[in-house]
Design an enzyme around this catalytic site. Structure first.
Site, PDB file in Angstrom:
ATOM      1  N   THR A  42       0.834  -1.245  -0.008  1.00  0.00           N
ATOM      2  CA  THR A  42      -0.123   0.016  -0.121  1.00  0.00           C
ATOM      3  C   THR A  42       0.853   1.221   0.212  1.00  0.00           C
ATOM      4  O   THR A  42       0.402   2.151  -0.507  1.00  0.00           O
ATOM      5  CB  THR A  42      -0.838   0.174   1.291  1.00  0.00           C
ATOM      6  OG1 THR A  42      -1.695  -1.126   1.142  1.00  0.00           O
ATOM      7  CG2 THR A  42      -1.692   0.977   1.377  1.00  0.00           C
ATOM      8  N   SER A  88       1.352  -7.341  -0.684  1.00  0.00           N
ATOM      9  CA  SER A  88       2.108  -8.444   0.244  1.00  0.00           C
ATOM     10  C   SER A  88       1.184  -9.792   0.562  1.00  0.00           C
ATOM     11  O   SER A  88       1.634 -10.572   0.971  1.00  0.00           O
ATOM     12  CB  SER A  88       2.659  -8.007   1.658  1.00  0.00           C
ATOM     13  OG  SER A  88       1.833  -7.749   2.396  1.00  0.00           O
ATOM     14  N   ASP A 122       0.320  -6.566   5.212  1.00  0.00           N
ATOM     15  CA  ASP A 122      -0.301  -7.715   5.283  1.00  0.00           C
ATOM     16  C   ASP A 122       0.427  -8.877   5.857  1.00  0.00           C
ATOM     17  O   ASP A 122      -0.067  -9.587   6.649  1.00  0.00           O
ATOM     18  CB  ASP A 122      -1.335  -8.212   4.047  1.00  0.00           C
ATOM     19  CG  ASP A 122      -2.537  -7.481   3.820  1.00  0.00           C
ATOM     20  OD1 ASP A 122      -2.714  -6.578   4.540  1.00  0.00           O
ATOM     21  OD2 ASP A 122      -3.075  -7.508   2.760  1.00  0.00           O
ATOM     22  N   LYS A 194       0.220  -7.786  12.604  1.00  0.00           N
ATOM     23  CA  LYS A 194      -0.891  -6.804  12.264  1.00  0.00           C
ATOM     24  C   LYS A 194      -2.006  -7.331  12.862  1.00  0.00           C
ATOM     25  O   LYS A 194      -2.618  -8.400  12.778  1.00  0.00           O
ATOM     26  CB  LYS A 194      -1.180  -7.092  10.661  1.00  0.00           C
ATOM     27  CG  LYS A 194      -1.906  -5.992  10.108  1.00  0.00           C
ATOM     28  CD  LYS A 194      -1.897  -6.026   8.517  1.00  0.00           C
ATOM     29  CE  LYS A 194      -2.884  -4.858   8.195  1.00  0.00           C
ATOM     30  NZ  LYS A 194      -3.158  -4.712   6.591  1.00  0.00           N
ATOM     31  N   GLU A 315      -1.662 -29.587  27.443  1.00  0.00           N
ATOM     32  CA  GLU A 315      -3.072 -30.263  27.419  1.00  0.00           C
ATOM     33  C   GLU A 315      -2.709 -31.434  26.240  1.00  0.00           C
ATOM     34  O   GLU A 315      -3.556 -32.423  26.162  1.00  0.00           O
ATOM     35  CB  GLU A 315      -4.004 -29.521  27.172  1.00  0.00           C
ATOM     36  CG  GLU A 315      -4.752 -28.753  28.301  1.00  0.00           C
ATOM     37  CD  GLU A 315      -6.044 -28.212  28.046  1.00  0.00           C
ATOM     38  OE1 GLU A 315      -7.248 -28.653  27.906  1.00  0.00           O
ATOM     39  OE2 GLU A 315      -6.143 -26.750  27.604  1.00  0.00           O
TER      40      GLU A 315
HETATM   41  N1  ASP Z   1      -2.518  -5.546   0.998  1.00  0.00           N
HETATM   42  C1  ASP Z   1      -1.767  -4.690   1.242  1.00  0.00           C
HETATM   43  C2  ASP Z   1      -0.287  -5.433   1.470  1.00  0.00           C
HETATM   44  O1  ASP Z   1      -0.044  -5.859   2.279  1.00  0.00           O
HETATM   45  C3  ASP Z   1      -2.052  -3.840   2.560  1.00  0.00           C
HETATM   46  C4  ASP Z   1      -0.939  -2.822   3.077  1.00  0.00           C
HETATM   47  O2  ASP Z   1       0.342  -2.648   2.635  1.00  0.00           O
HETATM   48  O3  ASP Z   1      -1.137  -2.211   4.096  1.00  0.00           O
HETATM   49  O4  ASP Z   1       0.222  -5.113   0.354  1.00  0.00           O
END
Ligand code: ASP
Length: 358
Positions: A42, A88, A122, A194, A315
């Protein structure tokens, strides 16, 4: 006479300009050298407008990311390398190997002080931990990303990049393992997760806590992560062209054994169970796990709770079943360590020893 005076003036002004240019370039030459390695995410995302929620990850290249933060030149001599341009969610073993080798190659250069990596949020917790295990250097390696695309109102990427470069250039960041900075926090790759789908403050180090904090590139350090990492890690990707398949299976009420058997049938060399509570699962799933171990598949019990430590024989009797307890590692990170450990051994006892120390 007048002409001579003008010539004299020109020579003096020229000399001052030359001295100034020279001292400026000496100052630049004295600055640390940081390479930004871009993978997409992003932070390199672009949307149709500054308030549009939908966007395309990885649309912007590393040179544009660097140009967008002109103050980087006050911190370091910064150059860029593009290793991938993906969201990602599409991160995979091939890109990991390429990235790990690239970071090792850059850090082996005597004039490179540190590496900053731009990455989607991600799977940042997995990539950072992968690098924590395979980078063979004490020099700083820092990942950063953003929750808002580069075109958004109040984009969080530029300051995160600025902070990442400041950390990569900071000698005090050396020897702390691979780090992640987002939102003025400095996390260890071992601990970061995250925790929110869209909030800017999505990253957490849970019970382990932050490694440090930063504010407009001024870093404060709290701790050195205790686990084995980077230059002391026995994990290596030298000459490795593929990683073994390891699947994660999510436990739940009424869990059937089918997903475990299916992973084995489809060629998994390792399985991580995102167990309920302390790495638990239904009795039929335990039976399937036993059958998987009997076939030589290494099974690690982790937890879907994202907190606490999954210890041996609480357990579930790991001694009887031949399974491994993931200790502090959540399922995503346990998967990374298991993939790398399987390159060295298939012995669950030796693998447990890695999970105890890494
Ligand atoms: N879907 C995006 C990624 O992981 C989310 C981000 O970068 O915040 O590339």
């Amino acid at each position: 006479m007048k002409v001579l005076r003008y010539v004299g003036l020109i020579v003096v002004v020229g000399a001052i300009v030359a001295v100034a240019a020279c001292s400026q370039s000496t100052a630049q030459a004295k600055k640390p050298k940081v390479v930004i390695v871009a993978t997409g995410g992003t932070i390199a995302g672009a949307a149709k407008s500054e308030t549009e929620a939908g966007y395309k990850s990885g649309a912007v290249g590393v040179d544009i990311l660097i140009e967008a933060v002109p103050s980087l030149k006050d911190l370091a001599v910064v150059t860029g390398e593009q290793v991938a341009s993906i969201g990602s969610q599409d991160m995979n073993d091939e890109v990991w190997l390429k990235l790990g080798n690239k970071v090792n190659e850059l850090l082996a250069k005597s004039d490179v002080n540190g590496v900053a990596i731009t990455h989607g949020t991600d799977t940042m917790e997995e990539t950072s931990y992968f690098l924590d295990l395979v980078v063979k250097s004490d020099k700083p390696v820092v990942l950063t990303g953003s929750m808002r695309p580069s075109t958004a109102m109040s984009a969080d990427g530029p300051l995160n990049i600025y902070n990442a470069v400041a950390i990569a250039a900071d000698p005090a960041a050396r020897g702390r393992g691979v780090l992640v900075t987002v939102d003025d926090d400095i996390h260890s790759a071992h601990d970061i997760v995250k925790t929110h789908t869209t909030d800017v403050g999505t990253m957490s180090s849970g019970e382990a806590g932050l490694v440090g904090a930063t504010l407009f590139g001024k870093n404060t350090w709290y701790r050195v992560p205790a686990q084995v990492h980077t230059s002391k890690s026995e994990m290596s990707i030298t000459g490795v062209t593929a990683l073994p398949r390891v699947d994660i299976i999510y436990a739940h009420a009424n869990m059937s054994p089918d997903m475990i058997s299916s992973a084995v049938t489809n060629g998994a060399k390792g399985i991580v169970i995102a167990g309920v509570g302390d790495g638990n699962m239904t009795a039929p799933a335990v039976e399937a796990m036993k059958a998987a171990v009997a076939k030589g598949v290494v099974v690690v019990r982790s937890s879907r709770t994202n907190g606490g430590i999954i210890r041996r024989n609480i357990e579930v009797s790991d001694d009887e079943l031949g399974t491994v307890a993931s200790m502090e590692l959540n399922p995503a990170k346990a998967r990374v360590l298991l993939q790398l450990a399987l390159l060295k051994t298939q012995d669950p006892k030796k693998i447990q020893d890695y999970f105890n120390r890494y």
